[in-house]
Design a protein around this motif. Structure first.
Motif, PDB file in Angstrom:
ATOM      1  N   ASP A 112      51.370  71.463  36.055  1.00 40.97           N
ATOM      2  CA  ASP A 112      52.216  70.421  35.490  1.00 40.97           C
ATOM      3  C   ASP A 112      51.886  70.217  34.015  1.00 40.97           C
TER       4      ASP A 112
ATOM      5  N   ARG B 189      54.517  78.304  39.567  1.00 43.64           N
ATOM      6  CA  ARG B 189      55.544  77.662  38.753  1.00 43.64           C
ATOM      7  C   ARG B 189      54.935  76.773  37.673  1.00 43.64           C
TER       8      ARG B 189
ATOM      9  N   ARG C 254      55.727  73.467  35.670  1.00 45.94           N
ATOM     10  CA  ARG C 254      56.579  72.276  35.806  1.00 45.94           C
ATOM     11  C   ARG C 254      56.506  71.471  34.521  1.00 45.94           C
TER      12      ARG C 254
ATOM     13  N   ASP D 191      60.185  74.958  35.655  1.00 49.21           N
ATOM     14  CA  ASP D 191      60.946  73.840  36.199  1.00 49.21           C
ATOM     15  C   ASP D 191      61.049  72.768  35.117  1.00 49.21           C
TER      16      ASP D 191
ATOM     17  N   ILE E  77      62.110  68.867  34.482  1.00 53.89           N
ATOM     18  CA  ILE E  77      62.253  67.687  35.330  1.00 53.89           C
ATOM     19  C   ILE E  77      62.238  66.413  34.492  1.00 53.89           C
TER      20      ILE E  77
ATOM     21  N   CYS F  33      64.529  79.698  37.012  1.00 51.14           N
ATOM     22  CA  CYS F  33      64.193  78.369  36.493  1.00 51.14           C
ATOM     23  C   CYS F  33      64.894  77.307  37.326  1.00 51.14           C
ATOM     24  N   ARG F  34      64.350  76.092  37.333  1.00 52.91           N
ATOM     25  CA  ARG F  34      64.897  74.995  38.118  1.00 52.91           C
ATOM     26  C   ARG F  34      65.057  73.759  37.241  1.00 52.91           C
TER      27      ARG F  34
ATOM     28  N   GLU G 174      65.901  69.572  37.568  1.00 55.59           N
ATOM     29  CA  GLU G 174      65.951  68.463  38.528  1.00 55.59           C
ATOM     30  C   GLU G 174      65.809  67.130  37.812  1.00 55.59           C
TER      31      GLU G 174
ATOM     32  N   CYS H 145      68.769  80.827  39.200  1.00 56.11           N
ATOM     33  CA  CYS H 145      68.288  79.499  38.813  1.00 56.11           C
ATOM     34  C   CYS H 145      68.889  78.429  39.714  1.00 56.11           C
ATOM     35  N   GLU H 146      68.245  77.259  39.732  1.00 53.76           N
ATOM     36  CA  GLU H 146      68.707  76.129  40.534  1.00 53.76           C
ATOM     37  C   GLU H 146      68.980  74.935  39.631  1.00 53.76           C
TER      38      GLU H 146
END
Length: 405
Positions: free
Chosen positions: A82, A103, A105, A132, A134, A158-159, A161, A182-183
């Motif tokens: 993180d 990952r 984050r 990610d 976020i 990659c994500r 959110e 990717c999401e």
């Protein structure tokens, strides 16, 4: 006016309505980098490029420090974990950012770069893999996980959110954007700016093997790009409140192939796909919708396609339409082998398995959609959850819809 004959919609004159048509890469192209973009191997061995390592115990512990030190051609390897309030602007060309050991984050935690987002990208041939993004929030409530200002960008695995926008690209016709596996999901509540992915007036957008879901007021994917290749994705609002699932507000060339597109029961919009809703801009306006599965869960029924007048070509070929049994033709549209089906036609729709049942009479009922700009339109792959594609097996029957097996 169309008549219902069996399970396929056909024109009253007896010609079958041509289904949603879109451009599909060949098998070799599906596995390769997009045209004009170099892979790491094409750039030469990695030991010939400067490598910056980021993470606990390294000389560089933040992405911000790496962005300040990076030079054109640098590889930034980031240890999994993180990274809170660690925002950065990337202006150098030929950068490669990749997660190592798991990952990475990027947790905004109230921070932002230039009042725009977690990452602001302005270099050519930038690639980002395994990150990610976020919680992006900015004062004008238009914060993005990634803000693409200039240059060209490839994001892979990659994500995004809980951002005000997942990815937001500027209006610059020289920009190209490639999104692979990717999401984009669980968007932050907002005031209509909350698009899972919003692409401005750029030169080209390519999206493959990606998952867009749980929108809120805005759209799952909105693009003003002059050229759009949207291949083998899942755009399913599920229990969200997205407006359009897929929108091309200024038209352009839109090649939409092999996608599962689902409208939620709680949407406030009637339409799944919209084209030209804010006026056609630019010289070329074609919509090719091919081999998609469109699912309308709106209790009062929805509209599969909202199409502005003035496009040079509209082709709808080999699509499955589940929900409202109506697909009104427009003047000059080519429509063929589009089939209205019930949920019972699919293997397990409650689990989002929208493959046709093994005993379906529609297996093998697709037709060859031809070629656009020198590329065959018949799908060579299909979306595989989560965030991937799988090749269509050799010898499989060519069927309507996004899933071939």
């Amino acid at each position: 006016m169309t008549a219902w004959l069996g399970r396929a919609a056909v024109g009253t004159g007896g010609t079958s309505l041509v289904g949603l048509a879109g451009l599909v890469p060949t098998q070799a192209q599906a596995r390769s980098q997009p045209p004009g973009r170099s892979s790491d191997s094409q750039r030469g061995p990695s030991d010939e490029r400067p490598i910056l390592r980021v993470g606990p115990g390294q000389r560089l512990t933040t992405l911000a420090a790496a962005a300040a030190e990076a030079r054109p051609g640098s590889i930034i390897e980031v240890a999994a974990g993180d990274y809170r309030a660690d925002v950065a602007t990337w202006t150098q060309d030929d950068l490669t950012l990749r997660a190592v050991g798991g990952r990475v984050r990027m947790l905004a935690s109230g921070a932002h770069a230039q009042g725009k987002g977690i990452f602001v990208c302005a270099g050519r041939r930038l690639s980002i893999t395994g990150f990610d993004f976020i919680g992006a929030r900015v004062p004008d409530r238009n914060g993005a996980g990634i803000r693409l200002e200039r240059g060209s960008l490839l994001i892979r695995d990659c994500r995004f959110e809980d951002n005000e926008n997942g990815l937001l690209a500027a209006n610059d016709p020289s920009i190209t954007l490639d999104i692979e596996r990717c999401e984009f999901g669980a968007i932050a509540p907002g005031e209509g700016r909350t698009h899972n992915c919003y692409v401005g007036s750029i030169g080209r957008l390519r999206v493959t093997g990606s998952y867009f879901h749980h929108g809120h007021t805005g759209h799952l994917l909105k693009s003003r790009a002059a050229v759009n290749h949207v291949f083998y994705n899942r755009l399913t609002d599920e229990t969200g409140r997205a407006s359009f699932e897929l929108e091309f507000p200024n038209g352009g060339l839109a090649l939409v192939v092999g996608n599962l597109i689902q409208q939620s029961a709680s949407t406030e919009n009637f339409h799944l796909v919209a084209y030209g809703s804010e006026g056609l801009v630019g010289p070329r306006h074609e919509l090719h919708l091919i081999n998609n599965t469109l699912v309308d869960l709106r209790p009062a029924g929805g509209v599969y396609l909202r199409m502005a007048p003035g496009a040079q070509q509209v082709r709808l070929i080999n699509n499955l339409l589940c929900g409202k049994r109506e697909l009104p033709p427009g003047p000059g549209w080519e429509q063929r082998q589009n089939y209205f089906v019930d949920r019972s036609a699919f293997v397990a729709p409650d689990r989002y398995d929208f493959a046709l049942r093994p005993d379906s009479p529609l297996l093998g009922r697709a037709v060859d959609p031809g070629v656009v700009d020198g590329q065959p339109l018949r799908p060579v792959a299909q979306y595989r959850h989560p965030c991937d594609t799988a090749p269509v097996p050799v010898g499989a029957p060519y069927s309507p819809g996004a899933m071939q097996v």
